[in-house]
Design a protein around this motif. Structure first.
Motif, PDB file in Angstrom:
ATOM      1  N   THR A  68       4.118 -24.741  64.292  1.00  0.00           N
ATOM      2  CA  THR A  68       4.582 -26.061  64.709  1.00  0.00           C
ATOM      3  C   THR A  68       6.091 -26.116  64.507  1.00  0.00           C
ATOM      4  O   THR A  68       6.659 -25.309  63.769  1.00  0.00           O
ATOM      5  CB  THR A  68       3.928 -27.189  63.886  1.00  0.00           C
ATOM      6  N   THR A  69       6.725 -27.061  65.152  1.00  0.00           N
ATOM      7  CA  THR A  69       8.165 -27.240  65.016  1.00  0.00           C
ATOM      8  C   THR A  69       8.436 -28.668  64.579  1.00  0.00           C
ATOM      9  O   THR A  69       7.849 -29.612  65.131  1.00  0.00           O
ATOM     10  CB  THR A  69       8.873 -26.972  66.365  1.00  0.00           C
ATOM     11  N   ALA A  70       9.295 -28.828  63.607  1.00  0.00           N
ATOM     12  CA  ALA A  70       9.650 -30.165  63.124  1.00  0.00           C
ATOM     13  C   ALA A  70      10.376 -30.929  64.218  1.00  0.00           C
ATOM     14  O   ALA A  70      11.181 -30.361  64.965  1.00  0.00           O
ATOM     15  CB  ALA A  70      10.524 -30.061  61.880  1.00  0.00           C
ATOM     16  N   LYS A  71      10.079 -32.221  64.314  1.00  0.00           N
ATOM     17  CA  LYS A  71      10.721 -33.055  65.339  1.00  0.00           C
ATOM     18  C   LYS A  71      12.170 -33.359  64.987  1.00  0.00           C
ATOM     19  O   LYS A  71      12.970 -33.680  65.847  1.00  0.00           O
ATOM     20  CB  LYS A  71       9.935 -34.348  65.518  1.00  0.00           C
ATOM     21  N   SER A  72      12.489 -33.264  63.705  1.00  0.00           N
ATOM     22  CA  SER A  72      13.859 -33.502  63.266  1.00  0.00           C
ATOM     23  C   SER A  72      14.158 -32.557  62.107  1.00  0.00           C
ATOM     24  O   SER A  72      13.273 -31.875  61.602  1.00  0.00           O
ATOM     25  CB  SER A  72      14.032 -34.959  62.826  1.00  0.00           C
ATOM     26  N   ARG A  73      15.391 -32.548  61.701  1.00  0.00           N
ATOM     27  CA  ARG A  73      15.813 -31.681  60.608  1.00  0.00           C
ATOM     28  C   ARG A  73      15.059 -32.039  59.328  1.00  0.00           C
ATOM     29  O   ARG A  73      14.904 -33.218  58.991  1.00  0.00           O
ATOM     30  CB  ARG A  73      17.316 -31.833  60.395  1.00  0.00           C
TER      31      ARG A  73
END
Length: 107
Positions: A68-73
């Motif tokens: 998965t990839t984080a939507k924000s830092r």
């Protein structure tokens, strides 16, 4: 602050490194090669996270379907702490891990 750090670093002459393989002779070439790319001092020349994840070392274990990839830092609330020893840092990282994986035991 960045200028101060750059000025400080210029006080030291450049020294050739001995390489990861010389320090950790039991490492295979693939692993030591990746580690050397990750430890490059200049961030513009250092391998990126994406490049590191695409490295052949992870080819047999990486499953992109599970990623998965984080939507924000991602910001850790303790990143601004100035004085953390190893024990405190480990404890704080475990606290963060347990937010997403409560099954991780408390040590």
């Amino acid at each position: 602050q960045e200028e101060d750090a750059q000025c400080y670093m210029k006080c030291f002459g450049k020294k050739p490194g001995s390489g990861v393989k010389a320090k950790f002779g039991d490492m295979d070439l693939v692993g030591s090669g990746l580690l050397e790319q990750m430890l490059v001092f200049n961030p513009r020349k250092r391998i990126t996270v994406a490049q590191a994840l695409d490295h052949e070392l992870f080819a047999k274990v990486r499953d992109r379907r599970l990623e998965t990839t984080a939507k924000s830092r991602v910001v850790l609330d303790f990143e601004t702490e100035e004085e953390l020893d190893e024990k405190q840092l480990r404890s704080l990282f475990l606290r963060e891990v347990r937010k997403f994986h409560p099954e991780v035991p408390v040590v």
